[in-house]
Scaffold this motif. Structure first.
Motif, mmCIF file in Angstrom:
data_model
loop_
_atom_site.group_PDB
_atom_site.id
_atom_site.type_symbol
_atom_site.label_atom_id
_atom_site.label_comp_id
_atom_site.label_asym_id
_atom_site.label_seq_id
_atom_site.Cartn_x
_atom_site.Cartn_y
_atom_site.Cartn_z
ATOM 1 N N VAL A 1 -54.053 -50.531 22.776
ATOM 2 C CA VAL A 1 -55.187 -50.971 21.969
ATOM 3 C C VAL A 1 -55.644 -49.857 21.034
ATOM 4 C CG1 VAL A 1 -57.601 -51.711 22.052
ATOM 5 C CG2 VAL A 1 -55.945 -52.660 23.665
ATOM 6 N N LEU A 2 -55.787 -48.662 21.591
ATOM 7 C CA LEU A 2 -56.268 -47.538 20.794
ATOM 8 C C LEU A 2 -55.255 -47.139 19.727
ATOM 9 C CD1 LEU A 2 -57.808 -45.528 23.746
ATOM 10 C CD2 LEU A 2 -59.095 -46.561 21.869
ATOM 11 N N ASN A 3 -53.974 -47.088 20.084
ATOM 12 C CA ASN A 3 -52.967 -46.725 19.093
ATOM 13 C C ASN A 3 -52.866 -47.750 17.973
ATOM 14 O OD1 ASN A 3 -52.349 -44.371 20.388
ATOM 15 N ND2 ASN A 3 -50.383 -45.048 21.200
ATOM 16 N N ASN A 4 -53.044 -49.019 18.310
ATOM 17 C CA ASN A 4 -53.054 -50.073 17.296
ATOM 18 C C ASN A 4 -54.164 -49.810 16.282
ATOM 19 O OD1 ASN A 4 -52.589 -52.495 15.911
ATOM 20 N ND2 ASN A 4 -53.722 -53.725 17.386
ATOM 21 N N ARG A 5 -55.359 -49.505 16.790
ATOM 22 C CA ARG A 5 -56.501 -49.267 15.901
ATOM 23 C C ARG A 5 -56.344 -47.970 15.105
ATOM 24 N NH1 ARG A 5 -61.100 -52.179 16.915
ATOM 25 N NH2 ARG A 5 -61.668 -51.359 14.871
ATOM 26 N N ILE A 6 -55.892 -46.910 15.781
ATOM 27 C CA ILE A 6 -55.742 -45.617 15.102
ATOM 28 C C ILE A 6 -54.666 -45.702 14.025
ATOM 29 C CG2 ILE A 6 -55.002 -43.224 15.418
ATOM 30 C CD1 ILE A 6 -56.335 -43.367 18.235
ATOM 31 N N SER A 7 -53.517 -46.305 14.362
ATOM 32 C CA SER A 7 -52.442 -46.411 13.387
ATOM 33 C C SER A 7 -52.849 -47.299 12.216
ATOM 34 C CB SER A 7 -51.177 -46.957 14.051
ATOM 35 O OG SER A 7 -50.067 -46.845 13.186
ATOM 36 N N GLU A 8 -53.556 -48.396 12.507
ATOM 37 C CA GLU A 8 -54.065 -49.254 11.431
ATOM 38 C C GLU A 8 -54.916 -48.445 10.468
ATOM 39 O OE1 GLU A 8 -57.377 -52.835 10.837
ATOM 40 O OE2 GLU A 8 -57.278 -51.655 12.684
ATOM 41 N N TYR A 9 -55.837 -47.659 11.021
ATOM 42 C CA TYR A 9 -56.759 -46.877 10.185
ATOM 43 C C TYR A 9 -55.999 -45.865 9.333
ATOM 44 C CZ TYR A 9 -60.538 -43.679 8.921
ATOM 45 O OH TYR A 9 -61.410 -42.882 8.223
ATOM 46 N N LEU A 10 -55.092 -45.115 9.957
ATOM 47 C CA LEU A 10 -54.390 -44.057 9.228
ATOM 48 C C LEU A 10 -53.421 -44.635 8.197
ATOM 49 C CD1 LEU A 10 -53.732 -41.561 12.164
ATOM 50 C CD2 LEU A 10 -55.539 -41.467 10.420
ATOM 51 N N MET A 11 -52.713 -45.712 8.547
ATOM 52 C CA MET A 11 -51.805 -46.335 7.596
ATOM 53 C C MET A 11 -52.583 -46.890 6.402
ATOM 54 S SD MET A 11 -48.485 -46.347 8.352
ATOM 55 C CE MET A 11 -47.324 -46.175 9.712
ATOM 56 N N THR A 12 -53.745 -47.478 6.679
ATOM 57 C CA THR A 12 -54.569 -48.024 5.600
ATOM 58 C C THR A 12 -55.044 -46.923 4.673
ATOM 59 O OG1 THR A 12 -55.283 -49.878 6.988
ATOM 60 C CG2 THR A 12 -56.644 -49.353 5.075
ATOM 61 N N ARG A 13 -55.529 -45.831 5.252
ATOM 62 C CA ARG A 13 -56.010 -44.715 4.436
ATOM 63 C C ARG A 13 -54.872 -44.117 3.605
ATOM 64 N NH1 ARG A 13 -60.697 -42.096 5.611
ATOM 65 N NH2 ARG A 13 -60.244 -41.185 3.550
ATOM 66 N N LEU A 14 -53.690 -43.995 4.193
ATOM 67 C CA LEU A 14 -52.554 -43.476 3.439
ATOM 68 C C LEU A 14 -52.171 -44.420 2.298
ATOM 69 C CD1 LEU A 14 -50.438 -42.099 6.407
ATOM 70 C CD2 LEU A 14 -51.314 -40.738 4.491
ATOM 71 N N GLY A 15 -52.224 -45.714 2.564
ATOM 72 C CA GLY A 15 -51.952 -46.677 1.505
ATOM 73 C C GLY A 15 -52.926 -46.559 0.353
ATOM 74 N N GLU A 16 -54.168 -46.237 0.660
ATOM 75 C CA GLU A 16 -55.196 -46.100 -0.368
ATOM 76 C C GLU A 16 -54.942 -44.919 -1.294
ATOM 77 O OE1 GLU A 16 -58.867 -48.020 2.300
ATOM 78 O OE2 GLU A 16 -58.728 -45.851 1.991
ATOM 79 N N VAL A 17 -54.221 -43.908 -0.798
ATOM 80 C CA VAL A 17 -53.914 -42.745 -1.649
ATOM 81 C C VAL A 17 -52.492 -42.813 -2.202
ATOM 82 C CG1 VAL A 17 -55.595 -41.281 -0.506
ATOM 83 C CG2 VAL A 17 -53.242 -41.288 0.332
ATOM 84 N N GLY A 18 -51.870 -43.982 -2.109
ATOM 85 C CA GLY A 18 -50.602 -44.190 -2.785
ATOM 86 C C GLY A 18 -49.352 -43.976 -1.981
#
Length: 255
Positions: free
Chosen positions: A48-65
């Protein structure tokens, strides 16, 4: 509800057929392994935690290109990702000496490196994921010279961004592992994208003030309080499950 077809099961995740062509559902397990699957256990709520953490980090990385395979999180343990052809190379970035780097070169753990070091490992459990060079990668056809250049460029961008992000919440990004995949577009173009996950499972994360380990090393080294360490990373990122740590015991499964 129709049960979806399982495509693959790894040490930490299960992949299922996605709802649309070109998509895959990635399910995060609580299973934990270390030392190339020689040590096994369960970390309650890790998926559960890794799903949320990875979602957050992947999203933030996507936002910076930074292009990634991530589309969206579906529930507590699952996320929808783009189907990619995984490049069979694990890319490890080291900012501080730790783990195998310290053992191989006799560098005291915790020694800052003069610059980030990028290493490559061939993804093969039977061979214990041997370290390899760019020459091995191109000679054996695992990736082209151009793909390696793109992987290095993306890896440096990811490292720069994540180091700053974690610094802002009092965490030192000691080292971490990335995987990349080839995304095939309808027009015939092939794009390299960041794949797999980014979480305390594949990052070494130390508290800046105390050097306390906040990652899977607590499992590897029998240090205890593994679940609490993962929860603390999620708490600092501001993404603990909606109802708090109790949600980490969710047993949602794909149907």
């Amino acid at each position: 509800m129709k049960r979806r077809r399982q495509i693959y099961e790894g040490k930490a995740k299960v992949l299922f057929e996605g709802p649309e062509p070109g998509t895959v559902i990635q399910y995060f397990k609580d299973d934990a392994t270390a030392f190339n699957n020689k040590k096994k256990g369960v970390i309650t709520g890790k998926g559960v935690l890794n799903n949320r953490i990875s979602e957050y980090l992947m999203t933030r990385l996507g936002e910076v290109g930074v292009p990634t395979h991530f589309i969206r999180r579906l529930n507590m343990r699952e996320q929808l990702v783009r189907e990619v052809e995984i490049v069979p190379i694990e890319v490890v970035v080291r900012n501080v000496a730790a783990g195998s780097l310290s053992k191989r070169f006799g560098i005291p753990e915790g020694t800052p490196l003069p610059r980030a070091v990028i290493e490559y490992y061939y993804k093969n459990d039977e061979l214990d994921d041997p370290m390899c060079s760019e020459e091995h990668i191109t000679a054996f056809g695992w990736a082209t010279v151009g793909e390696i250049d793109e992987i290095v460029s993306l890896t440096i961008r990811v490292n720069d961004f994540l180091c700053g992000l974690f610094l802002g919440i009092g965490i030192r990004l000691v080292d971490f592992k990335l995987e990349f995949g080839r995304l095939y577009h309808d027009n015939g173009d092939i794009q390299l994208v960041l794949a797999d996950e980014i979480s305390p499972d594949n990052c070494r994360l130390w508290d800046i003030a105390t050097n306390e380990k906040m990652d899977k090393d607590r499992f590897r080294r029998d240090m205890g309080k593994v679940e609490e360490a993962y929860q603390e990373v999620a708490r600092r990122l501001g993404i603990l499950p909606e109802s708090g740590p109790a949600d980490a015991r969710s047993t949602d499964t794909i149907q």
